[in-house]
Design an enzyme around this catalytic site. Sequence first.
Site, PDB file in Angstrom:
ATOM      1  N   LYS A 152     -21.703  -4.991   4.136  1.00 60.19           N
ATOM      2  CA  LYS A 152     -20.837  -4.576   3.018  1.00 60.19           C
ATOM      3  C   LYS A 152     -20.744  -5.710   1.988  1.00 60.19           C
ATOM      4  O   LYS A 152     -20.749  -5.463   0.784  1.00 60.19           O
ATOM      5  CB  LYS A 152     -19.433  -4.226   3.515  1.00 60.19           C
ATOM      6  CG  LYS A 152     -19.391  -3.004   4.433  1.00 60.19           C
ATOM      7  CD  LYS A 152     -17.991  -2.429   4.592  1.00 60.19           C
ATOM      8  CE  LYS A 152     -17.237  -2.897   5.781  1.00 60.19           C
ATOM      9  NZ  LYS A 152     -16.091  -2.066   6.156  1.00 60.19           N
ATOM     10  N   HIS A 174      -7.887   3.292  -3.529  1.00 54.29           N
ATOM     11  CA  HIS A 174      -8.842   3.369  -2.427  1.00 54.29           C
ATOM     12  C   HIS A 174      -9.794   4.514  -2.774  1.00 54.29           C
ATOM     13  O   HIS A 174      -9.363   5.539  -3.301  1.00 54.29           O
ATOM     14  CB  HIS A 174      -8.161   3.736  -1.108  1.00 54.29           C
ATOM     15  CG  HIS A 174      -7.147   2.735  -0.655  1.00 54.29           C
ATOM     16  ND1 HIS A 174      -6.688   2.676   0.644  1.00 54.29           N
ATOM     17  CD2 HIS A 174      -6.492   1.728  -1.300  1.00 54.29           C
ATOM     18  CE1 HIS A 174      -5.804   1.697   0.766  1.00 54.29           C
ATOM     19  NE2 HIS A 174      -5.659   1.119  -0.404  1.00 54.29           N
ATOM     20  N   GLU A 227       0.842  -1.207   0.000  1.00 57.40           N
ATOM     21  CA  GLU A 227       0.000   0.000   0.000  1.00 57.40           C
ATOM     22  C   GLU A 227       0.877   1.257   0.000  1.00 57.40           C
ATOM     23  O   GLU A 227       1.844   1.336   0.742  1.00 57.40           O
ATOM     24  CB  GLU A 227      -0.885  -0.035   1.257  1.00 57.40           C
ATOM     25  CG  GLU A 227      -1.814   1.148   1.351  1.00 57.40           C
ATOM     26  CD  GLU A 227      -2.815   0.988   2.491  1.00 57.40           C
ATOM     27  OE1 GLU A 227      -3.516  -0.035   2.552  1.00 57.40           O
ATOM     28  OE2 GLU A 227      -2.874   1.908   3.318  1.00 57.40           O
ATOM     29  N   ASP A 251     -12.201   8.665   7.083  1.00 56.19           N
ATOM     30  CA  ASP A 251     -12.406   9.523   8.253  1.00 56.19           C
ATOM     31  C   ASP A 251     -12.305  10.954   7.786  1.00 56.19           C
ATOM     32  O   ASP A 251     -11.321  11.333   7.163  1.00 56.19           O
ATOM     33  CB  ASP A 251     -11.329   9.247   9.307  1.00 56.19           C
ATOM     34  CG  ASP A 251     -11.458   7.838   9.853  1.00 56.19           C
ATOM     35  OD1 ASP A 251     -12.602   7.404  10.096  1.00 56.19           O
ATOM     36  OD2 ASP A 251     -10.425   7.177   9.992  1.00 56.19           O
TER      37      ASP A 251
HETATM   38  P1  FAD Z   1     -17.622   1.356   7.569  1.00 52.67           P
HETATM   39  O1  FAD Z   1     -17.547  -0.038   7.100  1.00 52.67           O
HETATM   40  O2  FAD Z   1     -18.683   2.221   7.020  1.00 52.67           O
HETATM   41  O3  FAD Z   1     -17.716   1.305   9.153  1.00 52.67           O
HETATM   42  C1  FAD Z   1     -17.513   2.484   9.929  1.00 52.67           C
HETATM   43  C2  FAD Z   1     -18.201   2.305  11.278  1.00 52.67           C
HETATM   44  O4  FAD Z   1     -19.612   2.402  11.105  1.00 52.67           O
HETATM   45  C3  FAD Z   1     -17.961   0.948  11.931  1.00 52.67           C
HETATM   46  O5  FAD Z   1     -17.897   1.152  13.317  1.00 52.67           O
HETATM   47  C4  FAD Z   1     -19.205   0.148  11.562  1.00 52.67           C
HETATM   48  O6  FAD Z   1     -19.462  -0.873  12.505  1.00 52.67           O
HETATM   49  C5  FAD Z   1     -20.259   1.242  11.596  1.00 52.67           C
HETATM   50  N1  FAD Z   1     -21.398   0.979  10.692  1.00 52.67           N
HETATM   51  C6  FAD Z   1     -21.352   0.484   9.448  1.00 52.67           C
HETATM   52  N2  FAD Z   1     -22.611   0.392   8.937  1.00 52.67           N
HETATM   53  C7  FAD Z   1     -23.431   0.861   9.890  1.00 52.67           C
HETATM   54  C8  FAD Z   1     -24.844   1.046   9.975  1.00 52.67           C
HETATM   55  N3  FAD Z   1     -25.645   0.712   8.954  1.00 52.67           N
HETATM   56  N4  FAD Z   1     -25.365   1.553  11.122  1.00 52.67           N
HETATM   57  C9  FAD Z   1     -24.579   1.919  12.162  1.00 52.67           C
HETATM   58  N5  FAD Z   1     -23.222   1.771  12.134  1.00 52.67           N
HETATM   59  C10 FAD Z   1     -22.670   1.250  11.014  1.00 52.67           C
HETATM   60  N6  FAD Z   1      -8.987   5.711   5.501  1.00 52.67           N
HETATM   61  C11 FAD Z   1      -8.798   6.727   4.626  1.00 52.67           C
HETATM   62  O7  FAD Z   1      -9.231   7.852   4.914  1.00 52.67           O
HETATM   63  N7  FAD Z   1      -8.141   6.512   3.432  1.00 52.67           N
HETATM   64  C12 FAD Z   1      -7.671   5.316   3.056  1.00 52.67           C
HETATM   65  O8  FAD Z   1      -7.101   5.165   1.969  1.00 52.67           O
HETATM   66  C13 FAD Z   1      -7.846   4.220   3.958  1.00 52.67           C
HETATM   67  N8  FAD Z   1      -7.386   2.974   3.653  1.00 52.67           N
HETATM   68  C14 FAD Z   1      -7.649   1.945   4.510  1.00 52.67           C
HETATM   69  C15 FAD Z   1      -7.205   0.650   4.143  1.00 52.67           C
HETATM   70  C16 FAD Z   1      -7.446  -0.417   4.980  1.00 52.67           C
HETATM   71  C17 FAD Z   1      -6.991  -1.794   4.561  1.00 52.67           C
HETATM   72  C18 FAD Z   1      -8.126  -0.216   6.228  1.00 52.67           C
HETATM   73  C19 FAD Z   1      -8.368  -1.373   7.157  1.00 52.67           C
HETATM   74  C20 FAD Z   1      -8.548   1.054   6.592  1.00 52.67           C
HETATM   75  C21 FAD Z   1      -8.327   2.135   5.735  1.00 52.67           C
HETATM   76  N9  FAD Z   1      -8.756   3.422   6.065  1.00 52.67           N
HETATM   77  C22 FAD Z   1      -8.533   4.468   5.191  1.00 52.67           C
HETATM   78  C23 FAD Z   1      -9.388   3.714   7.369  1.00 52.67           C
HETATM   79  C24 FAD Z   1     -10.934   3.692   7.315  1.00 52.67           C
HETATM   80  O9  FAD Z   1     -11.414   4.635   6.385  1.00 52.67           O
HETATM   81  C25 FAD Z   1     -11.450   4.023   8.714  1.00 52.67           C
HETATM   82  O10 FAD Z   1     -11.183   2.952   9.581  1.00 52.67           O
HETATM   83  C26 FAD Z   1     -12.899   4.464   8.818  1.00 52.67           C
HETATM   84  O11 FAD Z   1     -13.128   4.970  10.149  1.00 52.67           O
HETATM   85  C27 FAD Z   1     -13.920   3.369   8.593  1.00 52.67           C
HETATM   86  O12 FAD Z   1     -13.978   2.998   7.310  1.00 52.67           O
HETATM   87  P2  FAD Z   1     -14.806   1.678   6.861  1.00 52.67           P
HETATM   88  O13 FAD Z   1     -14.727   1.638   5.398  1.00 52.67           O
HETATM   89  O14 FAD Z   1     -14.380   0.505   7.636  1.00 52.67           O
HETATM   90  O15 FAD Z   1     -16.273   2.136   7.331  1.00 52.67           O
END
Ligand code: FAD
Length: 294
Positions: free
Chosen positions: A167, A77, A17, A109
Site C-alpha cells: 500500500k 474514508h 472519526e 468489508d
Molecule cells: P487491505 O489492505 O486490502 O487488506 C485486506 C486483507 O487482504 C488483509 O488481510 C491483507 O493482508 C490482504 N491483502 C492485501 N493485499 C493482498 C494481496 N495482494 N494478496 C493477497 N492478500 C492481500 N471499513 C469500512 O467498511 N468503512 C470504513 O470507513 C472503515 N474505516 C476504517 C478505518 C480504520 C482506521 C481502520 C483500521 C479500518 C477501517 N475499516 C473500514 C475496516 C476495513 O475496511 C477492514 O478491516 C477491511 O477488512 C480491510 O480493509 P483494508 O483497507 O485494510 O484492506
Amino acid sequence: MKISEIIKNQGKSLSFEFIPPNTPIGEGRLLERINRLNTFSPSFVSVTQHAGPNTLERTRRFVGKIHQDTALTVMPHITCADPGKTELASVIEHYKGLDVENILALRGDPEEYGTDAFDGKLHYCYAADLVKLIAGYNKFCIGVAVYPEGHPESSNLGIDTAHTKIKIGQGADFGITQMFFENFHYYQMMDRFLQDGIDIPVIAGIMPITDFQRVERYAELGGVELPIPLIAKFEELEDPYDVIQAGIDLATEQCMDLWENGVRCFHFYTFNRDEAVTKILDNLAPVFGINKSN
Ligand code: FAD
C-alpha cells in the site's frame, strides 16, 4: 492541509472519526457534537463510508457539510468493496473539486461479509489498488488502515506487514491503526515496520469503550484481543454509567502509556458521541499539552 504535513510540522496529531448520519436532523445533531469536540483543536476529523446502497453519497454529503459549516480539515474514508470504478472515480473527482486534501483508502468489508461475497462483488480487490487510483490524481495525502494484531484474513504478521508495504509502495502517506487494547501489539507492529523499512507516520486508533457488547463484537470480527482482566472487569458492570466511566479510565491509561512511549498521534473512534472522548481528553490535556478553547 495534508495530514502528513501536519504531523511533520507539529510532531503530533489528534483526530476524531464519525459515521455519516442518515438524515439532515442527524447531521445537524452530529455537527453540534463535532463543534463541541472542536474545542480540542483536532488536526482533522474523518468520516467513514460503509457497505450498502447510497453510502458513498451519504459520506460525500456529510463531508461537504463539515467542509461548509466548519473550518476543520476533513478526511473522507473511501472503500472499494462495493462501488464500481466509475463511481469511485466520480467521488474522488468530487472531493478534488471540494479541495479535500486527504483520503483514507480502504478495501472495506462488503455487506455480506465472506469470501464468496468478495469473489463476486469486488471491483478492486485490495486497498492497494484504490491507493494507486487515488495517487494517480496527484492531489491527495493518502491514509491506509494498519493492524497491530494483523488483519484477520492475513495468515501471519509477516504477510500482513508485506501487504502494508505494498500500500505504501502505491502511494500511502500514513497509517491509522485498528483499535487495540494491549499496547504491546502497537509497539511490536512498529518494530516490524521498522525492520521492514516502513517509515510512514502511524496514528494510534483509540476505541473508548462505551458499550462493551458492541466492542466485543467488533473485536471478534477484527481479530482484536480483549485481555481477560478487561473482559472480567466490564462483564461485572451492570450500570451503563459505570461502563462508560471504566471505558474513560481505560482509554486514559492506554493513551498515557502510549504517550510515555513516544506515541504522539491519536485517532479516536467516537461512534458519534462526544462525552467520553471529552472526558478522556480533559484527563490527557495537561500531559498532551492540549489547550482547550471555549
Ligand atoms: P487491505 O489492505 O486490502 O487488506 C485486506 C486483507 O487482504 C488483509 O488481510 C491483507 O493482508 C490482504 N491483502 C492485501 N493485499 C493482498 C494481496 N495482494 N494478496 C493477497 N492478500 C492481500 N471499513 C469500512 O467498511 N468503512 C470504513 O470507513 C472503515 N474505516 C476504517 C478505518 C480504520 C482506521 C481502520 C483500521 C479500518 C477501517 N475499516 C473500514 C475496516 C476495513 O475496511 C477492514 O478491516 C477491511 O477488512 C480491510 O480493509 P483494508 O483497507 O485494510 O484492506
